[in-house]
Design an enzyme around this catalytic site. Structure first.
Site, PDB file in Angstrom:
ATOM      1  N   SER A  16       0.792  -1.088   0.133  1.00 35.52           N
ATOM      2  CA  SER A  16       0.039  -0.396   0.184  1.00 35.52           C
ATOM      3  C   SER A  16       1.083   1.810   0.456  1.00 35.52           C
ATOM      4  O   SER A  16       1.693   1.588   0.536  1.00 35.52           O
ATOM      5  CB  SER A  16      -1.393   0.105   1.336  1.00 35.52           C
ATOM      6  OG  SER A  16      -1.430   1.605   1.235  1.00 35.52           O
ATOM      7  N   TYR A  34      -2.207  -0.003  10.065  1.00 37.05           N
ATOM      8  CA  TYR A  34      -1.963  -0.716   9.043  1.00 37.05           C
ATOM      9  C   TYR A  34      -0.657  -0.480   8.271  1.00 37.05           C
ATOM     10  O   TYR A  34      -0.262  -0.885   7.442  1.00 37.05           O
ATOM     11  CB  TYR A  34      -2.822  -0.540   8.639  1.00 37.05           C
ATOM     12  CG  TYR A  34      -3.718  -0.406   7.215  1.00 37.05           C
ATOM     13  CD1 TYR A  34      -4.032  -2.038   6.322  1.00 37.05           C
ATOM     14  CD2 TYR A  34      -2.948   0.146   6.296  1.00 37.05           C
ATOM     15  CE1 TYR A  34      -4.134  -1.998   4.963  1.00 37.05           C
ATOM     16  CE2 TYR A  34      -3.521   0.404   4.615  1.00 37.05           C
ATOM     17  CZ  TYR A  34      -3.974  -1.275   4.283  1.00 37.05           C
ATOM     18  OH  TYR A  34      -4.013  -1.059   2.555  1.00 37.05           O
TER      19      TYR A  34
END
Ligand code: NAP
Length: 248
Positions: free
Chosen positions: A143, A157
């Site tokens: 990501s 995350y």
């Protein structure tokens, strides 16, 4: 070499788009999923209707016993894999660090870091010539958060994706001379159900003005990059990252 591909989290979002594109490019595909059997079967049906080959297998890829069961079934029902996409991942409600529990952090690390490491381990046991394999290709779905940190949203995350990037770099070097390439894509804000997990299903639309390109990304745009990295067209790329974040 047989084009047998396992995609973790292939029932929805980026994983589903990758499965459909891979099948169109001649891969026999296994779609792994956690609980959404209906969506997984829908993706398989779409692939079969287009003349491709797909199976769906439920397994929680944050648990090695389930991963071992998944790979055994893939061996039996699809054949030895030549490609793995570590796509399954999770995120939790937006929060500051002071409000994050140990349980939440461990769940994210197990799903987003340990899971891809274990799936890669079991893939290498099929791909590496030293284990009777013919080489292969692994793509990790990281990501843009790994570069940006996601302050005030979900730094746990972001940290998990940072760890996935380091794992990608290290494993790529470890097996570079043994016929296996390991690369990653780093999507930015992509229109999927994922954002509901962080508490705002409309997150991408709301944040479009902060994206240099002025729009969120589409799953098919990410799938194209994953398929390129998997393919022989990327034969000299390993330990590489493709950022797909509209300029973020
Ligand atoms: P999504 O639409 O929410 O789909 C998630 C998929 O992962 C589903 O197929 C889900 O299965 C599966 N899954 C979740 N946990 C799993 C587990 N423990 N074991 C097996 N399968 C599991 O998500 P997405 O947006 O496509 O995200 C895919 C990947 O891209 C993730 O790694 C995410 O971190 C990354 N990413 C997404 C974005 C974005 O903006 N969407 C941005 C950057 C990176 P079920 O259908 O059974 O629930």
């Amino acid at each position: 070499m047989d084009k047998n591909l396992l995609i973790t989290g292939g029932s929805r979002g980026i994983g589903a788009a990758t499965a459909v594109l891979a099948a169109a490019q001649g891969y026999r595909v296994c779609i792994n999923y956690l609980s959404d059997h209906v969506s997984a079967e829908r993706v398989c049906e779409q692939i079969r209707e287009a003349g491709g080959h797909a199976i769906a297998i439920q397994a929680d890829v944050s648990n090695e016993d389930e991963i071992i069961r998944l790979f055994s079934r893939v061996d039996a029902e699809l054949g030895r894999i030549s490609a793995l996409v570590n796509n399954a991942g999770t995120v939790a409600e937006s929060a500051r660090l002071e409000d994050m529990s140990e349980f939440r952090m461990l769940k994210i690390m197990m799903s987003n870091v340990v899971g891809p490491m274990l799936c890669s381990k079991h893939a290498l046991l099929r791909m590496l010539p030293r284990h009777g394999g013919n080489g292969g290709s692994i793509v990790n779905v990281s990501s843009a958060a790994a570069r940006l940190g996601s302050a005030g949203e979900y730094i746990d995350y972001a940290a998990s994706k940072g760890a996935l990037d380091t794992f990608t770099m290290g494993l790529a070097k470890e097996v570079a001379g043994e016929g296996v390439r390991v690369n990653a894509v780093r999507p930015g804000y992509i229109f999927t159900d994922f954002h509901a997990l962080s508490g705002d299903p409309q997150r991408v639309s709301k944040l479009e003005s902060t994206i240099p390109m002025g729009r969120g990304g589409r799953v098919d745009e990410v799938a194209e990059a994953i398929l390129w990295l998997l393919s022989d067209k990327a034969s000299y790329s390993t330990g590489a990252f493709i950022d797909m974040a509209g300029g973020r």
